[in-house]
Every structure is written in structure tokens, then in C-alpha cells.
Design a protein around this motif. Sequence first.
Motif, PDB file in Angstrom:
ATOM      1  N   ASN A 393     -51.919  13.718 -15.222  1.00 57.41           N
ATOM      2  CA  ASN A 393     -50.572  14.283 -15.097  1.00 57.41           C
ATOM      3  C   ASN A 393     -50.347  15.416 -16.085  1.00 57.41           C
ATOM      4  O   ASN A 393     -49.657  16.399 -15.775  1.00 57.41           O
ATOM      5  CB  ASN A 393     -49.534  13.184 -15.316  1.00 57.41           C
ATOM      6  CG  ASN A 393     -49.583  12.126 -14.226  1.00 57.41           C
ATOM      7  OD1 ASN A 393     -50.016  12.392 -13.106  1.00 57.41           O
ATOM      8  ND2 ASN A 393     -49.138  10.922 -14.546  1.00 57.41           N
ATOM      9  N   ILE A 483     -39.527  12.741  -8.917  1.00 53.05           N
ATOM     10  CA  ILE A 483     -40.275  11.658  -8.257  1.00 53.05           C
ATOM     11  C   ILE A 483     -40.787  12.122  -6.898  1.00 53.05           C
ATOM     12  O   ILE A 483     -41.931  11.858  -6.512  1.00 53.05           O
ATOM     13  CB  ILE A 483     -39.373  10.423  -8.113  1.00 53.05           C
ATOM     14  CG1 ILE A 483     -39.028   9.842  -9.505  1.00 53.05           C
ATOM     15  CG2 ILE A 483     -40.076   9.364  -7.255  1.00 53.05           C
ATOM     16  CD1 ILE A 483     -38.137   8.628  -9.454  1.00 53.05           C
ATOM     17  N   ALA A 484     -39.940  12.838  -6.154  1.00 50.86           N
ATOM     18  CA  ALA A 484     -40.364  13.325  -4.844  1.00 50.86           C
ATOM     19  C   ALA A 484     -41.512  14.331  -4.968  1.00 50.86           C
ATOM     20  O   ALA A 484     -42.446  14.351  -4.179  1.00 50.86           O
ATOM     21  CB  ALA A 484     -39.178  13.961  -4.117  1.00 50.86           C
ATOM     22  N   ALA A 486     -43.734  14.399  -7.386  1.00 49.09           N
ATOM     23  CA  ALA A 486     -44.938  13.661  -7.779  1.00 49.09           C
ATOM     24  C   ALA A 486     -45.581  12.943  -6.600  1.00 49.09           C
ATOM     25  O   ALA A 486     -46.801  12.791  -6.554  1.00 49.09           O
ATOM     26  CB  ALA A 486     -44.594  12.663  -8.887  1.00 49.09           C
ATOM     27  N   ASN A 487     -44.756  12.516  -5.638  1.00 47.34           N
ATOM     28  CA  ASN A 487     -45.289  11.808  -4.460  1.00 47.34           C
ATOM     29  C   ASN A 487     -45.688  12.756  -3.337  1.00 47.34           C
ATOM     30  O   ASN A 487     -46.094  12.298  -2.259  1.00 47.34           O
ATOM     31  CB  ASN A 487     -44.242  10.816  -3.945  1.00 47.34           C
ATOM     32  CG  ASN A 487     -43.979   9.704  -4.954  1.00 47.34           C
ATOM     33  OD1 ASN A 487     -44.844   9.356  -5.763  1.00 47.34           O
ATOM     34  ND2 ASN A 487     -42.772   9.148  -4.911  1.00 47.34           N
ATOM     35  N   GLN A 489     -43.704  14.801  -1.615  1.00 47.49           N
ATOM     36  CA  GLN A 489     -42.709  14.881  -0.557  1.00 47.49           C
ATOM     37  C   GLN A 489     -41.990  16.215  -0.524  1.00 47.49           C
ATOM     38  O   GLN A 489     -41.214  16.459   0.374  1.00 47.49           O
ATOM     39  CB  GLN A 489     -41.696  13.748  -0.717  1.00 47.49           C
ATOM     40  CG  GLN A 489     -42.318  12.363  -0.624  1.00 47.49           C
ATOM     41  CD  GLN A 489     -41.294  11.261  -0.848  1.00 47.49           C
ATOM     42  OE1 GLN A 489     -40.113  11.534  -0.987  1.00 47.49           O
ATOM     43  NE2 GLN A 489     -41.766  10.006  -0.889  1.00 47.49           N
TER      44      GLN A 489
END
Length: 490
Positions: A393, A483-484, A486-487, A489
Motif C-alpha cells: 500500500n 475505501i471504494a 482501494a477496492n 470501484q
Amino acid sequence: MSLSAGSSPLHSPKITPHTSPAPRRRSHTPNPASYMVPSSASTSVSNPVSQTPSSGQVIQKETVGGTTYFYTDTTPAPLTGMVFPNYHIYPPTAPHVAYMQPKANAPSFFMADELRQELINRHLITMAQIDQADMPAVPTEVDSYHSLFPLEPLPPPNRIQKSSNFGYITSCYKAVNSKDDLPYCLRRIHGFRLVNTKCMVLVDMWKKIQHSNIVTLREVFTTKAFAEPSLVFAYDFHAGGETMMSRHFNDPNADAYFTKRKWGQHDGPLPRQHAGLLPESLIWAYIVQLSSALRTIHTAGLACRVMDPTKILITGKTRLRVNCVGVFDVLTFDNSQNNNPLALMAQYQQADLISLGKVVLALACNSLAGIQRENLQKAMELVTINYSSDLKNLIFLRFQKDPAWSETGDRYLLKLFRDHLFHQVTEAGAPWIDLSHIISCLNKLDAGVPEKISLISRDEKSVLVVTYSDLKRCFENTFQELIAAANGQL
């Protein structure tokens, strides 16, 4: 020790413990050559007294203020043919100490052989000198520096190829400053003419930075001592240092994974930490030091611009120091920056973070080929398999961070709120931290109370009035965006 027969104690000069011959002899290092022949007195003495010494003893005499003293030198004379070294060096550990078998977990009171050898090597490099007849191109004195010693092979006189980092031919020397008699490292820029001295404002800013992971810049001056105009940067000298390039990226076989093996083929195993790759603990030790150096540089309003394996020095086992700071600020100074030399620092600082990510990725792959664009997918796959998600990361955030991410919308409010929490200053401009203020504001943010708060921009030209409930909503929305992202999306 006894007085000679021709002198009387009543008329002898006053001898104190500070002026008597015995203490003076003890305060000097004995000369081995004097063991063979009796030492001569400072004042000539007639009718010298000769005695037959016993085995291993020599009668010595010394005259002080008209009084002659005789004493017996019990130091054994050297054997015939014995030669003493004309230099000082540490001897090896005595056999009874070297073959000691101390108890387990017992404290050691002796210096390790490895550490002693390293110190000897540093002393040797610090005191190294050249034969001026073999290197006539090296001047005997440059400004206030003398005893120049090349730290790297000198470029040939007719060299046309320039440095891949600075765009100029460069050379490096160890030299001693005649003002303080301390060794320094001189980085010479060949054939450079300084036409604008306003860049010295940046040099003065660099000279104020003192950090354990930065090679301190002491001064910058121009000279014609090398038979051509040259610009010289004087840095602290760290004996025995080597670049990260020479220590970790000097193996030609390390690039085989990226150059010979095609992705998707399984004709060979992936490199592992125990079989060629660096341990993650060592990489994190490097990351902590480099990030600390960058934080200090950016806080001072400057940019490193030399975050490169060829400009990072390693001394000892893991101590890093960023070298050649300030060189780019002088070489690339633009006349259009007269009014504001720091105008482009924000862009340079963002480039520093990307360069740090490249260095970390190269260390994780143990190869510079891993940071090439066509090999990034292989490199990140290798990092994912062999290292922790935190390291992966970290590398992603150097490559994917948008410099304008925190300057718009809800993120800008959170940035100002962070300054309100942790960047408070007094009326005199000194940093001021109040833990009760921090805890109180965080509690109100967590509860989302309707209380209003004034947020001031860093240039103090804008004031935004918002409530803690607005800040909480901005925080939750921004966190969901991260978060989106990182995923995958977004």
C-alpha cells in the motif's frame, strides 16, 4: 636519580614537580631509537661519567639549569634488526582475550573486531593523500581547502558525456578546511558559470537544515583553481560511505527475473526474501530514515530532488544519508524565479514522494529494472507475494497520490480542520500544542454536534465557518471514497 658531584643542593635551581626531568620524561612517548644510545643532554657536559650498566639497563643523564641528573632506564633495548612502524594503528586482540569463552548472556567489555576494523578503515580513508606528481590535474589548494583526494575516478580531460543526474560533468574530492582543520566532501561541477547569485537564498536555507539522514551542505563557492570555471559544493565528509546503488544494485544477475523470464511462464521460481530479496525489516528501516529526511526537507519549504540510489549514502549497516542536496536548486535556477524562488517547490515535493516510491519498489525487487514502466505489473506482483500489505500500500500511495486531492470540496475542509487541531501557533509564531484542545475537538467531531467552528486557510486570506456535524459528514464521505478506490470501484 642523584645529583652530580659538582653541584650543591643549596645552589641548585628550584625544581618543582612540574619542571623536574622525571615527570617530563613520563609525559612524552618514549623514542625506541633512544633505547640503544644514551640520550644527550640539552646542555653540554664535560667529563661525562661512564658506568658499566647491568644487563638490559642504560645509564641516562640530563642537565637542567646547571644541575646534572643521572637515572637508570630500565626499558629493554630492541633486538637487532627490529623496525618500528612510522604510523599509529590498532593492534589485534590479544590471544587470551580472543579465545575467551564467556558465559552466556554475559556483558562484553571489548570492542567487536568488525567494529574496530570499520573504524580503522574510516581513519585510513580520512587521512589518505595523493602523490601530487601522479595527479598534477588536482590542485593543491581550492579556496580555503587543501589536501584534495579524489573519492571517485576522475573524468578524462576530453570527456564529453555528462552526468545522468545533474547534466554536467562532476567530480568528488575529500579536502581539509584550513579554517577548522576538518575534512569535508567537495562536489565539483565542471565548467559551470554562476550568473545569478539570487539562488544563494536557497543555499542559505539548505545550510540551516541539520538532520541525521541528510548530508549537511556547508557552503557553495565558485573557483578557477581547476583551470576552468567550476562550482563547488562543500558537504560534511562521512568516511567509508557507499551509495545505495553500489551496495544493493550492483549485481548484474538481479535483473534476470525482469529481462529473461516472461510473465506467465513457470520455468523458474519467483525470487524470495531468503533467496535474493532483501528482508522487509531492512526495507522498513530505509523507509523510516528516508521519509524522516523528506519530512524535514519539506517542512523547511524545500525539495530534495535527489531521491535516487546513486545519491543515497549508506554508512555502517543501515544508516542512510541523502547526499548532494541543493545542487539542483542552483543548477536549474531560472531567472523568472527572481521574485519567488520557492514557486515550484510544491511540484518538486510531489516528485520527491514519487521518487521515494520508486526507491522502495526497487529495494523490494532488488533490481532497478522493476521500476521501469513495462515491468511495473511484474514488480507489484512480486511485492504482493513476498511482502506485507502495508509495504504494498505504501508503494501504491507514492505512485497514485493526486497532489490536488486535498484541495477541493469536503477534503479541503478536513485539511483545514487538521491544521486547526495540530498546527496551532502562539502570537510569536512558535508551535503550540494543547492536548485538551485536541481531545475536545475530536470528541465534538465524533458526536457531530451543531457547534460552529472557524477554519482559517494557511495564507490567512480565507475564513470558513462550519459546524462539527458538517465536518463529520465530510469525513465519512471522504473515507468511503478511499475505501471504494482501494477496492477498485472507482
